[in-house]
Enzyme design. Sequence first.
Site, short mmCIF file in Angstrom:
data_model
loop_
_atom_site.label_atom_id
_atom_site.label_comp_id
_atom_site.label_asym_id
_atom_site.label_seq_id
_atom_site.Cartn_x
_atom_site.Cartn_y
_atom_site.Cartn_z
N GLY A 1 -0.48 -10.00 -3.96
CA GLY A 1 -0.38 -8.81 -2.77
C GLY A 1 -1.86 -8.56 -2.36
O GLY A 1 -2.15 -7.26 -1.61
N ASP B 1 -10.86 -10.42 8.75
CA ASP B 1 -10.55 -9.09 8.04
C ASP B 1 -11.88 -8.64 7.50
O ASP B 1 -12.01 -7.20 7.68
CB ASP B 1 -9.76 -9.61 6.62
CG ASP B 1 -9.49 -8.29 5.73
OD1 ASP B 1 -8.60 -7.60 6.07
OD2 ASP B 1 -10.17 -8.02 4.78
N VAL C 1 -11.37 -0.17 4.34
CA VAL C 1 -12.84 -0.88 4.18
C VAL C 1 -12.78 -0.73 2.59
O VAL C 1 -12.78 0.27 1.98
CB VAL C 1 -14.10 -0.58 4.66
CG1 VAL C 1 -15.17 -1.33 4.15
CG2 VAL C 1 -13.98 -0.47 6.14
N LYS D 1 -13.79 -5.00 8.97
CA LYS D 1 -14.25 -3.85 8.01
C LYS D 1 -15.77 -3.80 8.36
O LYS D 1 -16.32 -2.60 8.13
CB LYS D 1 -14.01 -4.30 6.53
CG LYS D 1 -12.65 -4.37 5.86
CD LYS D 1 -12.30 -5.11 4.73
CE LYS D 1 -11.00 -5.23 4.53
NZ LYS D 1 -10.79 -6.04 3.31
N VAL E 1 0.77 -1.08 0.06
CA VAL E 1 0.15 0.04 -0.06
C VAL E 1 0.80 1.32 0.01
O VAL E 1 0.42 2.12 -0.83
CB VAL E 1 -1.03 0.23 1.26
CG1 VAL E 1 -1.82 1.00 1.35
CG2 VAL E 1 -1.98 -1.35 1.44
N GLY F 1 -4.83 -4.76 -3.23
CA GLY F 1 -3.83 -4.24 -4.52
C GLY F 1 -3.34 -2.88 -4.13
O GLY F 1 -3.89 -2.02 -3.61
N GLU G 1 -10.24 5.67 5.18
CA GLU G 1 -10.74 5.21 3.85
C GLU G 1 -10.41 3.89 3.33
O GLU G 1 -11.09 2.95 2.89
CB GLU G 1 -10.61 6.48 2.86
CG GLU G 1 -11.31 6.08 1.60
CD GLU G 1 -12.76 6.10 1.85
OE1 GLU G 1 -13.59 7.04 2.08
OE2 GLU G 1 -13.52 5.12 2.00
N LYS H 1 -7.33 -1.86 9.10
CA LYS H 1 -8.67 -2.19 9.55
C LYS H 1 -8.80 -2.72 10.92
O LYS H 1 -9.72 -2.49 11.84
CB LYS H 1 -9.56 -2.75 8.46
CG LYS H 1 -9.07 -4.48 8.31
CD LYS H 1 -8.66 -4.79 7.02
CE LYS H 1 -7.28 -4.49 6.46
NZ LYS H 1 -7.02 -4.98 5.13
P1 NAP Z 1 3.09 -5.19 3.58
O1 NAP Z 1 3.04 -5.18 2.18
O2 NAP Z 1 3.43 -6.09 4.43
O3 NAP Z 1 3.87 -3.63 3.96
C1 NAP Z 1 4.09 -3.50 5.39
C2 NAP Z 1 5.26 -2.38 5.56
O4 NAP Z 1 5.36 -2.12 6.81
C3 NAP Z 1 6.49 -2.84 5.23
O5 NAP Z 1 7.33 -2.12 4.41
C4 NAP Z 1 7.22 -3.17 6.32
O6 NAP Z 1 8.67 -3.22 6.18
C5 NAP Z 1 6.62 -2.33 7.35
N1 NAP Z 1 6.69 -2.64 8.93
C6 NAP Z 1 5.86 -3.64 9.17
N2 NAP Z 1 6.04 -3.79 10.57
C7 NAP Z 1 7.08 -3.00 10.68
C8 NAP Z 1 7.68 -2.67 11.88
N3 NAP Z 1 7.47 -2.96 13.20
N4 NAP Z 1 8.56 -1.64 12.13
C9 NAP Z 1 8.97 -0.80 10.71
N5 NAP Z 1 8.26 -1.30 9.54
C10 NAP Z 1 7.22 -2.23 9.73
O7 NAP Z 1 1.48 -4.60 3.94
P2 NAP Z 1 0.37 -3.90 3.18
O8 NAP Z 1 -0.19 -5.10 2.10
O9 NAP Z 1 1.06 -2.62 2.17
O10 NAP Z 1 -0.58 -3.51 4.06
C11 NAP Z 1 -0.58 -2.49 4.98
C12 NAP Z 1 -1.81 -2.10 5.84
O11 NAP Z 1 -2.86 -1.75 4.75
C13 NAP Z 1 -2.39 -3.29 6.44
O12 NAP Z 1 -2.90 -2.79 7.81
C14 NAP Z 1 -3.33 -3.93 5.66
O13 NAP Z 1 -4.31 -4.48 6.28
C15 NAP Z 1 -3.92 -2.68 4.84
N6 NAP Z 1 -4.66 -2.74 3.69
C16 NAP Z 1 -3.92 -3.57 2.69
C17 NAP Z 1 -4.43 -3.70 1.38
C18 NAP Z 1 -3.84 -4.80 0.32
O14 NAP Z 1 -4.36 -4.74 -0.75
N7 NAP Z 1 -2.49 -5.16 0.68
C19 NAP Z 1 -5.82 -3.42 1.11
C20 NAP Z 1 -6.15 -2.55 2.29
C21 NAP Z 1 -5.75 -2.23 3.35
P3 NAP Z 1 9.49 -4.03 5.27
O15 NAP Z 1 9.34 -3.73 4.00
O16 NAP Z 1 10.95 -3.64 5.74
O17 NAP Z 1 9.08 -5.34 5.61
N1 HSE Z 2 -6.70 -8.66 2.65
C1 HSE Z 2 -7.35 -7.91 2.25
C2 HSE Z 2 -8.38 -8.31 1.04
C3 HSE Z 2 -6.83 -6.49 1.91
O1 HSE Z 2 -7.99 -9.43 0.77
O2 HSE Z 2 -9.43 -7.75 0.94
C4 HSE Z 2 -7.64 -5.34 1.73
O3 HSE Z 2 -7.98 -5.05 2.93
#
Ligand code: NAP
Ligand code: HSE
Length: 433
Positions: A185, A199, A130, A203, A14, A300, A127, A103
């Site tokens: 992702g 999850d 969810v 939401k 993200v 994504g 925003e 979330k």
């Molecule tokens: P991700 O790809 O795993 O990225 C997490 C990032 O946070 C990485 O850069 C990681 O560092 C860093 N990090 C995690 N713990 C840390 C710590 N203790 N100290 C310092 N850095 C730390 O996760 P993501 O998919 O982007 O998701 C991030 C958030 O958005 C989550 O809350 C998720 O639920 C939410 N979200 C994700 C999506 C999706 O499609 N992926 C959609 C909606 C919401 P490193 O890179 O060095 O490991």
């Molecule tokens: N893991 C979540 C999903 C990412 O699959 O919908 C978005 O919050």
Amino acid sequence: MKQIGLGLLGLGTVGTGLCKLVMENKELIEKRMGISLELKKALVRDLNRERILSQGQLTTDPNEILKDPSIQIVVEVMGGVEPAKTYITEALKAGKAVVTANKELIAKEGHELLTLATEVGQDLYFEASVAGGIPIIRTLKESLIGNRITGIFGIINGTTNYILTKMSQEGSSLESALAAAQRKGYAEADPSSDVEGWDAAYKLAILASIAFGSRVEIDKVHVEGICKIEPEDLKYSQELGYTLKLLAIGKNSPEGIQVRVHPTLIPQQHPLATVSGVYNAVFLEDDSFGELMFYGRGAGELPTGSAVLSDVIACGRDLVLGKAGSLNCTCFEERPVLPMDDVQCKYYVRLVVDDRPGVLAKIADCFGSNGVSLAQVIQKGYEEPVDLVFVSHRVQEGQMKKALAQIEALPFVHKVANLIRVEGEEQFGTAAR
Ligand code: NAP
Ligand code: HSE
């Protein structure tokens, strides 16, 4: 032109999506909003991975962001409750606006954090927490703030929708479809949160709290994931004219609120039935607009980055206009959450039984003596044990459970293989059902 410094806590899927959009749309945002977004620093764990930002912009020390006076907006995209909660608290207390996609944190600790944000007069926007790229939170908080929402039906977990789509359309196993979702992702760091329904439950707690104006505690949400779904259920439900989805359902009635996440059968002609792959949709009901449906990519890099960017710009606008902290908590009353036994639904039941005379009659007797009326019965298979599939009429869940407890104890019943609720026929069912 107001210069606004951004600090990111996390630079994974993200965070990278947000950086790409800030870089690509910088000029457009400047022209439209009169603000210039400056990417200052990002907190990561591993400084050696190649990133979209330069080495000099990366840090492993959160204070380089939380205590930097040139950063006005902190974007938390690291995930998990701690240390994210502590960092957000420190950022708000340091006079910074906060945007988060988390979330789990908002569902569990949102009340405390939003109260703090209001006390210190800062924005806390979420925003992206969810439905990925769908702007549903601001729609509920602004466009629909004068409406009485009565129903929420959401496909709000992209990973499970992607898995169920692959299982039903391509015959994939749950494991291989999950691995594909992880590669793209979509899945959470711990994908059990996706497949076990948590999850979507986080939401739903957020959506229902805003839509119904009453804070929904996460432990009040009934949660069932997709782990029990077998290929047979997908096949039989299709034959019966249904599509199987992991639905997040919120209903608001004079008696109280229902909040539940579970596999659900919906008529194939329901608009939510066409939502496949990683797409999400939120279907709302009220007495004035009738039905509204919001559709888009639920996970994504860029879709979620787009939702985060919208919050960042909203914070920037509030900073410029001096109205930060004005749109935080919108809960104004406390409504009871109804127990699952009080829920009324139609049900799909799959039993695995011996194929002998009198079996169906005894099972039908258990349903009948507990007030469960049957709408359809089908036997599947010729080799023992066989599948018996029932679709009931609407009945209280407590009565259905009593009937199934008696049925499970019958000597010729091998197991109650699945119980799946049926929804959405009121608006989009066929007369025959
Ligand atoms: P991700 O790809 O795993 O990225 C997490 C990032 O946070 C990485 O850069 C990681 O560092 C860093 N990090 C995690 N713990 C840390 C710590 N203790 N100290 C310092 N850095 C730390 O996760 P993501 O998919 O982007 O998701 C991030 C958030 O958005 C989550 O809350 C998720 O639920 C939410 N979200 C994700 C999506 C999706 O499609 N992926 C959609 C909606 C919401 P490193 O890179 O060095 O490991
Ligand atoms: N893991 C979540 C999903 C990412 O699959 O919908 C978005 O919050």
